[in-house]
Design a protein around this motif. Structure first.
Motif, PDB file in Angstrom:
ATOM      1  N   ASN A   1       0.831  -1.210   0.000  1.00  0.00           N
ATOM      2  CA  ASN A   1       0.000   0.000   0.000  1.00  0.00           C
ATOM      3  C   ASN A   1       0.866   1.260   0.000  1.00  0.00           C
ATOM      4  O   ASN A   1       0.562   2.241  -0.687  1.00  0.00           O
TER       5      ASN A   1
ATOM      6  N   PHE B   1       2.384   1.731  -3.553  1.00  0.00           N
ATOM      7  CA  PHE B   1       1.408   2.268  -4.494  1.00  0.00           C
ATOM      8  C   PHE B   1       1.111   3.743  -4.201  1.00  0.00           C
ATOM      9  O   PHE B   1       0.767   4.500  -5.110  1.00  0.00           O
TER      10      PHE B   1
ATOM     11  N   THR C   1      -0.134   5.839 -13.289  1.00  0.00           N
ATOM     12  CA  THR C   1       0.221   5.788 -11.873  1.00  0.00           C
ATOM     13  C   THR C   1      -1.003   5.670 -10.976  1.00  0.00           C
ATOM     14  O   THR C   1      -0.878   5.332  -9.794  1.00  0.00           O
TER      15      THR C   1
ATOM     16  N   GLY D   1      -2.070   2.553  -8.546  1.00  0.00           N
ATOM     17  CA  GLY D   1      -1.961   2.494  -7.090  1.00  0.00           C
ATOM     18  C   GLY D   1      -3.191   3.127  -6.462  1.00  0.00           C
ATOM     19  O   GLY D   1      -3.441   4.313  -6.670  1.00  0.00           O
TER      20      GLY D   1
END
Length: 359
Positions: free
Chosen positions: A235, A238, A257, A260
């Motif tokens: 997490n 991301f 991107t 994430g």
């Protein structure tokens, strides 16, 4: 020029180029690009922020970069080049272009301290609370995995899908309830111009995406502690993707991107606040409005991709990853043709017990 800048001999003698003129090969005789020494970060010191759009559809204009463009020599150098071109074309040595700056009509902008007060921490206020159910789910599944509960239930006839859906349905309800409450609080207190349905979908898709990440994590490990650390690190990783596209106006970079979930929340919450400041909010009319290379539709589309990607990976890896119990399937089992005669030989060779005295 690019080769000279990047060569190992550049500035070795202590001399470097302050500015350069590059004639563009685009069919226009006088299309050119001014290049300056940009060793420092773009937007810092005397360098204008030239990678942003000229006029923002929503938001205050970038007057800081405009001042740098006017006062630090960029406009003066551009004027010199343009005058040389004019004199060459007209043959008149007295021809001259006078430079001036005038305003351009821009959309109305209303000041609101909401974004300034919350800033980039707004995404953390959405993301961090969701770590609790996310990590609790991972820990719960892995704890049962460590205790061999799943294997014990399978011995008694439990189907693997029943075990999966018991966790999936439980946390599907948990994340849905959290999204309902969060959306109600946001639209009731902060997001007065946004649609409750779209705000709920925004948060709900994010919740389901991290839930799918959690299931994916449990398929990789057999120890709860290792899985919890990996889930947290995944997490965090991301979320770090936001650093790649935060100051960019590239739509493709921001869409990529946004894979994430935390990064997608970072982009989208800023977009929502910009829309709120403009008193239009997130609605069906503004969902495809592009601001600094980002659209809210990017979030909705990418979170659906993330959810199905991680769920498919979980279903696959849960059947092929090595385990202490049972026989795992071949990594290419989904491409192998099933033998229709498998199991038929046992039925044909069934042995019947005939008591003594009977034929």
């Amino acid at each position: 020029m690019e080769d000279y800048f990047t060569s190992s001999d550049y500035a070795r003698d202590g001399k470097s180029i302050c500015a350069g003129l590059i004639m563009n090969d685009d069919g226009n005789d006088y299309s050119y690009t001014l290049r300056f020494n940009a060793t420092v970060e773009i937007g810092g010191d005397d360098i204008p922020q030239t990678n942003l759009e000229r006029i923002k559809p929503i938001g205050v204009e970038d007057l800081d970069s405009l001042d740098k463009y006017l006062e630090n020599g960029y406009l003066a150098l551009q004027n010199i080049v343009d005058n040389l071109i004019l004199k060459h074309e007209t043959g008149d040595s007295s021809a001259h272009i006078m430079t001036s700056v005038t305003s351009e009509r821009t959309p109305d902008y209303k000041s609101d301290p909401l974004l300034e007060i919350l800033g980039d921490s707004a995404s953390a206020l959405i993301d961090l609370p969701m770590l609790l159910p996310y990590l609790r789910m991972v820990n719960g599944i892995m704890s049962e995995k460590e205790k061999r509960i799943k294997e014990g239930m399978k011995i008694m006839g439990l189907n693997s899908s029943a075990f999966f859906f018991s966790w999936f349905i439980t946390y599907f309800i948990v994340f849905t309830l959290v999204s309902i409450i969060t959306s109600g609080v946001l639209t009731g207190l902060l997001l007065n111009y946004s649609s409750y349905g779209l705000i709920f979908l925004w948060h709900w898709q994010f919740s389901l995406a991290i839930m799918a990440m959690g299931f994916f994590t449990t398929s990789l490990f057999s120890k709860a502690r290792v899985a919890n650390v990996f889930a947290f690190a995944l997490n965090f990783l991301f979320g770090w993707l936001a650093e790649l596209g935060a100051d960019s106006t590239s739509s493709s970079l921001k869409f990529g991107t946004s894979f994430g979930p935390s990064t997608s929340i970072f982009y989208s919450i800023r977009q929502i606040f910009d829309l709120e400041v403009a008193e239009v909010g997130l609605t069906s009319d503004t969902i495809d409005l592009e601001i600094s290379g980002y659209k809210m539709s990017f979030h909705y589309g990418m979170m659906a991709i993330v959810f199905f990607t991680f769920m498919i990976l979980y279903v696959y890896l849960d059947q092929v990853m090595p385990s202490e119990f049972g026989v795992r399937k071949h990594p290419l089992f989904c491409l192998m043709r099933k033998n229709k005669n498998q199991g038929k030989q046992i039925a044909d060779s069934e042995v019947k017990y005939v008591p003594d005295g009977y034929d």
